[in-house]
Design an enzyme around this catalytic site. Structure first.
Site, PDB file in Angstrom:
ATOM      1  N   TYR A  27       0.749  -1.195  -0.176  1.00 39.79           N
ATOM      2  CA  TYR A  27      -0.125  -0.193   0.194  1.00 39.79           C
ATOM      3  C   TYR A  27       0.792   1.317   0.059  1.00 39.79           C
ATOM      4  O   TYR A  27       2.060   1.269   0.262  1.00 39.79           O
ATOM      5  CB  TYR A  27      -1.008  -0.006   1.064  1.00 39.79           C
ATOM      6  CG  TYR A  27      -0.249   0.333   2.525  1.00 39.79           C
ATOM      7  CD1 TYR A  27       0.093   1.560   2.871  1.00 39.79           C
ATOM      8  CD2 TYR A  27       0.376  -0.881   3.350  1.00 39.79           C
ATOM      9  CE1 TYR A  27       0.813   1.687   4.096  1.00 39.79           C
ATOM     10  CE2 TYR A  27       1.015  -0.680   4.530  1.00 39.79           C
ATOM     11  CZ  TYR A  27       1.069   0.708   4.907  1.00 39.79           C
ATOM     12  OH  TYR A  27       1.844   0.695   6.021  1.00 39.79           O
ATOM     13  N   PHE A  37       2.381   9.327   3.952  1.00 40.98           N
ATOM     14  CA  PHE A  37       2.557   9.394   5.384  1.00 40.98           C
ATOM     15  C   PHE A  37       3.275   7.980   5.821  1.00 40.98           C
ATOM     16  O   PHE A  37       3.594   7.825   6.824  1.00 40.98           O
ATOM     17  CB  PHE A  37       1.343   9.770   6.214  1.00 40.98           C
ATOM     18  CG  PHE A  37       0.142   8.865   5.997  1.00 40.98           C
ATOM     19  CD1 PHE A  37      -0.026   7.511   6.647  1.00 40.98           C
ATOM     20  CD2 PHE A  37      -0.841   9.192   5.463  1.00 40.98           C
ATOM     21  CE1 PHE A  37      -0.973   6.852   6.443  1.00 40.98           C
ATOM     22  CE2 PHE A  37      -1.981   8.238   5.138  1.00 40.98           C
ATOM     23  CZ  PHE A  37      -1.890   7.287   5.642  1.00 40.98           C
ATOM     24  N   ASP A  38       2.952   6.929   4.597  1.00 40.56           N
ATOM     25  CA  ASP A  38       3.574   5.522   4.820  1.00 40.56           C
ATOM     26  C   ASP A  38       3.335   4.952   3.813  1.00 40.56           C
ATOM     27  O   ASP A  38       2.673   5.237   2.578  1.00 40.56           O
ATOM     28  CB  ASP A  38       2.485   4.873   6.106  1.00 40.56           C
ATOM     29  CG  ASP A  38       3.293   3.635   6.644  1.00 40.56           C
ATOM     30  OD1 ASP A  38       4.600   3.545   6.403  1.00 40.56           O
ATOM     31  OD2 ASP A  38       2.470   2.761   7.369  1.00 40.56           O
ATOM     32  N   ILE A  57      -7.606  -0.655  11.059  1.00 41.47           N
ATOM     33  CA  ILE A  57      -8.551   0.359  11.219  1.00 41.47           C
ATOM     34  C   ILE A  57      -9.844   0.026  10.566  1.00 41.47           C
ATOM     35  O   ILE A  57      -9.768  -0.791   9.546  1.00 41.47           O
ATOM     36  CB  ILE A  57      -8.288   1.639  10.492  1.00 41.47           C
ATOM     37  CG1 ILE A  57      -7.838   1.621   9.119  1.00 41.47           C
ATOM     38  CG2 ILE A  57      -6.940   2.194  11.294  1.00 41.47           C
ATOM     39  CD1 ILE A  57      -7.267   3.012   8.499  1.00 41.47           C
ATOM     40  N   TYR A  83      -8.394   7.008  12.236  1.00 43.11           N
ATOM     41  CA  TYR A  83      -7.759   7.314  13.648  1.00 43.11           C
ATOM     42  C   TYR A  83      -8.527   8.380  14.257  1.00 43.11           C
ATOM     43  O   TYR A  83      -7.946   8.921  15.273  1.00 43.11           O
ATOM     44  CB  TYR A  83      -6.285   7.625  13.244  1.00 43.11           C
ATOM     45  CG  TYR A  83      -5.534   6.407  12.887  1.00 43.11           C
ATOM     46  CD1 TYR A  83      -5.162   5.457  13.860  1.00 43.11           C
ATOM     47  CD2 TYR A  83      -5.272   6.676  11.342  1.00 43.11           C
ATOM     48  CE1 TYR A  83      -4.318   4.363  13.160  1.00 43.11           C
ATOM     49  CE2 TYR A  83      -4.476   5.433  10.964  1.00 43.11           C
ATOM     50  CZ  TYR A  83      -3.983   4.532  11.866  1.00 43.11           C
ATOM     51  OH  TYR A  83      -3.245   3.479  11.362  1.00 43.11           O
ATOM     52  N   PHE A 100      -5.582   5.504   0.334  1.00 42.73           N
ATOM     53  CA  PHE A 100      -4.867   4.243   0.531  1.00 42.73           C
ATOM     54  C   PHE A 100      -4.566   3.569  -1.053  1.00 42.73           C
ATOM     55  O   PHE A 100      -5.772   3.527  -1.376  1.00 42.73           O
ATOM     56  CB  PHE A 100      -5.080   3.153   1.450  1.00 42.73           C
ATOM     57  CG  PHE A 100      -4.606   3.359   2.915  1.00 42.73           C
ATOM     58  CD1 PHE A 100      -3.633   3.361   3.288  1.00 42.73           C
ATOM     59  CD2 PHE A 100      -5.755   4.002   3.655  1.00 42.73           C
ATOM     60  CE1 PHE A 100      -3.283   3.325   4.646  1.00 42.73           C
ATOM     61  CE2 PHE A 100      -5.324   4.207   4.854  1.00 42.73           C
ATOM     62  CZ  PHE A 100      -4.042   4.221   5.689  1.00 42.73           C
TER      63      PHE A 100
END
Length: 538
Positions: A27, A37-38, A57, A83, A100
């Site tokens: 992802y 962010f990731d 999540i 979140y 994502f």
């Protein structure tokens, strides 16, 4: 609300994610403005997790359901499904919408079993893989997304192993059972029956499902003996091969999958060997026993009776061998000439003996019926002096005690025929010969050791009669003329079947004791006057 965009869906989707499944996926995580962010790609490994068990999540738990392996989805997750108002300090701000880009790599469930899909199966399947069998197979190993991680084809060497005794991962042990030689199947193995959480430490990551595309080439069990399949057995089989016999046979040698590794036919020469003496591999030594001339059989030899783990030449290690053989002939070194009389005249009083001059017809063939020669096709008889070495020893023996008009078959082993070398272009080496013979004429020979005999009383003045010019010496011309006259008038007889000039010259040479080309009265002696001399005389 949760937004799911299916950006790529594979044509084939045999299975989709359900709650409770374990997935491996890549992802990219970003905010709506595109700021990342990731990323699992940056870490160099997939994200591995159970779906629907609260390990993700909530939005991702929902977004993954229904995905196929190799499917790509673009997912927008609102904060209440991500979140929330707290975020993740230093990474995800409060109330953040998350984007994502997800690519599903792998999918399995803890209740999964090994899946087997056979896509080719031979019509004939005499035997299938059982526990403790030894197999040789080729494979391509991929992950569920099709990524290749290993291939025996690339190494150009089969994978060779025992089945069901723990030499393989459990899933492969199960997946190979029941396969036929030549069968092709796809074996899909969940990670808990493969390399589990840790992978293999090399190419296979932890928790990876494995897909093996397998073709089975070979199969045997260490307890196997040879297997014999009779393909053709002649109706008449008077003799079967035994230990110590010498065989000539043709063969095609293949592996179990049909790959040809050798053929005597391609060399246009039989394979010639003793049987039961260790001259050939143990399985062939056994498989050649009890065969008839002309028989065709298939001999299947396990590797421990063939070329073992090492193999030889074109034969790989641990290979089962298949020989399709055709027995051309066989004999034993102790064999003598075999005579079968088919016809003998009722007035059979004069029998052939050494020194007789014979005229006969024959057909010569090999034991398998291959015709070698025939006097009938030449339109003339074959003429010999029996026992004079004009034919092979076996024929000299086979023509003994035969009467005119008799027909017989004479079988001659090679040590009484043309031996190991044969006759180039005519008779193969070590061949058993079969002659069908009919004796047409017999001229009685002279007693052994004689080239000429008198039919009546011998003149007391023999030397003087031969010495026509009365000079006390006989030359070859005088001698030859005299012998010719005796034969023409019936007073004497020469050994039949020999050249006149050679006989006369031989007789003259025996009398010419000093070798000066002349015979004197002192040199001249009759046969019965000789003192145990061993050459042919008057």
């Amino acid at each position: 609300e949760l937004s799911v965009e299916r950006r790529f869906v594979p044509e084939s989707c045999p299975r989709a994610v359900r709650p409770g499944d374990f997935v491996r996926y890549h992802y990219l995580g970003a905010f709506p403005d595109g700021t990342g962010f990731d990323s699992s790609y940056d870490r160099g490994s997939t994200f591995n997790v159970f779906v629907g068990k609260g390990q993700l999540i909530a939005g991702m738990d929902q977004a993954l359901v229904g995905m196929c392996v190799n499917e790509r989805r673009f997912v927008k997750i609102p904060p209440q499904l991500a979140y929330g108002s707290e975020g993740v300090p230093g990474v995800i701000p409060p109330n953040a919408v998350l984007h994502f880009d997800v690519l599903l790599i792998d999918l399995w469930n803890s209740e999964d079993e090994v899946q087997v899909q056979t896509y080719f199966k031979p019509e004939k399947c005499p035997r299938t893989v059982q526990v403790s069998d030894f197999v040789r197979y080729h494979y391509n190993g991929t992950f569920l997304d099709g990524t290749l991680f290993d291939s025996s084809h690339n190494r150009m060497r089969t994978y060779d192993t025992y089945v069901g005794i723990g030499w393989l991962i459990p899933g492969m042990d199960q997946g190979l059972l029941g396969m036929c030689v030549g069968e092709k199947r796809i074996i899909t193995i969940p990670p808990f029956l493969a390399y589990g959480e840790d992978g293999d430490g090399k190419e296979i990551p932890g928790q990876a499902s494995l897909v093996f595309d397998v073709v089975l080439l070979d199969l045997h069990n260490p307890k196997d003996g040879i297997a014999i399949e009779n393909q053709f057995v002649p109706e008449s089989c008077e003799r079967r091969s035994q230990t110590g016999d010498f065989l000539r046979y043709h063969y095609n040698g293949t592996l179990l999958d049909g790959t040809l590794f050798d053929s005597s036919y391609s060399r246009n020469h039989t394979y010639d060997t003793y049987v039961g003496k260790g001259y050939v591999i143990a399985g062939m030594d056994e498989g050649l026993l009890g065969v008839c001339t002309g028989e065709k059989r298939r001999i299947i030899i396990p590797p421990h009776l063939g070329y073992g783990e090492e193999g030889r030449g074109k034969i790989p290690g641990s290979a089962v061998l298949v020989f399709d053989i055709h027995v051309v002939d066989f004999h034993n070194p102790s064999d003598s000439v075999s005579i079968t009389v088919h016809y003998k005249p009722s007035n059979c009083t004069v029998l052939s003996k050494k020194g007789d001059y014979l005229k006969y017809h024959y057909n010569a063939s090999l034991l398998d019926g291959t015709l070698l020669d025939s006097t009938h096709s030449l339109g003339k008889t074959y003429n010999i002096v029996l026992g004079s070495g004009q034919v092979v020893l076996g024929m000299d023996m086979g023509l003994q005690d035969m009467c005119v008009g008799e027909r017989r078959t004479v079988v001659i082993p090679p040590h009484l025929g043309y031996g190991e070398d044969g006759v180039e272009g005519e008779v193969p080496g070590s061949a058993v010969l079969v002659f069908d013979i009919e004796l047409l004429e017999l001229v009685s020979g002279l007693p052994e050791g004689y080239m000429f005999v008198w039919n009546g009383e011998v003149s007391p003045n023999l030397f003087e009669e031969i010495d026509q010019n009365h000079d006390g010496e006989v030359i070859l011309e005088e001698f030859s003329e005299y012998i010719q006259t005796q034969v023409d008038t019936g007073k004497g007889k020469l050994a039949p079947g020999f050249d006149f000039e050679k006989i006369v010259k031989n007789m003259f040479t025996n009398q010419d004791r000093d070798g000066n080309g002349k015979v004197t009265a002192e040199e001249f002696k009759l046969k019965d006057q000789e003192a145990k001399e061993e050459h042919d005389e008057l």
